[in-house]
Scaffold this active site. Sequence first.
Site, short mmCIF file in Angstrom:
data_model
loop_
_atom_site.label_atom_id
_atom_site.label_comp_id
_atom_site.label_asym_id
_atom_site.label_seq_id
_atom_site.Cartn_x
_atom_site.Cartn_y
_atom_site.Cartn_z
N PRO A 2 -58.91 19.14 2.48
CA PRO A 2 -58.25 18.79 1.24
C PRO A 2 -58.53 19.73 0.09
O PRO A 2 -59.63 20.25 -0.04
CB PRO A 2 -58.88 17.44 0.91
CG PRO A 2 -60.23 17.50 1.54
CD PRO A 2 -60.24 18.60 2.53
N GLU A 3 -57.55 19.90 -0.75
CA GLU A 3 -57.81 20.49 -2.05
C GLU A 3 -57.81 19.33 -3.04
O GLU A 3 -57.75 18.16 -2.63
CB GLU A 3 -56.77 21.57 -2.37
CG GLU A 3 -56.84 22.68 -1.33
CD GLU A 3 -56.13 23.97 -1.66
OE1 GLU A 3 -55.80 24.18 -2.85
OE2 GLU A 3 -55.90 24.77 -0.75
N LYS A 52 -62.88 18.69 -6.11
CA LYS A 52 -62.81 18.25 -4.72
C LYS A 52 -63.82 17.16 -4.41
O LYS A 52 -64.02 16.81 -3.25
CB LYS A 52 -63.03 19.45 -3.80
CG LYS A 52 -61.97 20.52 -3.96
CD LYS A 52 -62.34 21.78 -3.22
CE LYS A 52 -61.38 22.92 -3.58
NZ LYS A 52 -61.87 24.21 -3.09
N ARG A 282 -62.92 34.25 2.95
CA ARG A 282 -61.73 33.40 3.03
C ARG A 282 -60.49 34.29 3.11
O ARG A 282 -60.47 35.39 2.58
CB ARG A 282 -61.62 32.48 1.81
CG ARG A 282 -62.85 31.65 1.54
CD ARG A 282 -63.24 30.75 2.69
NE ARG A 282 -62.17 29.84 3.09
CZ ARG A 282 -61.89 28.71 2.44
NH1 ARG A 282 -62.60 28.34 1.40
NH2 ARG A 282 -60.91 27.94 2.86
#
Length: 291
Positions: A2-3, A52, A282
Amino acid sequence: MPEGHSVHRLAQQFSDVFVGSAVRASSPQGRFAQGAELLDGMVMSRARAHGKQLFLDFSDGAATCSGVATRVLRVHLGLYGALDFGGDQTFAGASSIGAPRRIGEAEGSQIVGTEYVGPPEPVGAVRVRLVTDHGWGDLRGPTACEVLTVPEAELVIGKLGPDPLINQQGDRERFVQLLTRSKKSVGQQLMEQNILAGVGNIYRAELLFRQRLNPATLGSSVPSGAAASLWEDAVGAMNDGVRRGKIVTTGDPEVPHFVYQRNSQPCMRCGELVALRELAGRKLYWCPGCQ
DNA sequence: CCAAAATGTCTAG
DNA sequence: TAGACCTTTTGGC
């Protein structure tokens, strides 16, 4: 995975169907047995998200006069944590975000049944199970799951940057300040939760594309007007994500992203091939043609 | 069946 | 910067 939008949906879900109720807490998997014991039987008094992270407040419903014994369950889903919900009609119907659904990779998949006969046997590694008279929630795979005091929770939140989904007075200016005072690239900074809370790899790529910003641009080289626009775009895009329950930055659910996971495909704006490289571990996607 | 990947963050070196 | 960690799902044999 999730963001921020997913976590804010979760907070809303808890607000709608758990807050105000006594909660039975357990850890079917066992790894959170001690924490669950601390919370078991308390009333969930508040649910909120910052970035988050999810914060669930629990109060000792019986001892409201002599100072409320409040504990806070802090949850961070990390890369692959997820929550499942289920329950009766009251539980499902009270939710302002539709039927209980799984929040995580398979956002939007349905799991609600017509008749509620209590929570099912736990499937897999359920770290925490929260149960009320009307429904249940199962948490699995979180990076963080711990019981804090209120001051401890405030300390955590205090270290986070502004969250576009909260968008308080002064947040935009704070973001502009933080971003433009640093020489780190804007691509790197958008992933740092003390600069901008709630944005992850997808929103990073998509927001930079929408704003025609090259990820390599130094924060100190971003005009404050452009930084402010970036903030406003984040506010709009992420609120849309909360409404939809998924990230669609193009407006077209069929092709939800402009650049994220579209490397080597033609840019939807200029035709140049979308690029991909690794940045700080990333994957970073962008269009070298128009950003 | 097993390996790899996934919207994340931490720590050690 | 590399590795560790938390778990499920997907894709290739």
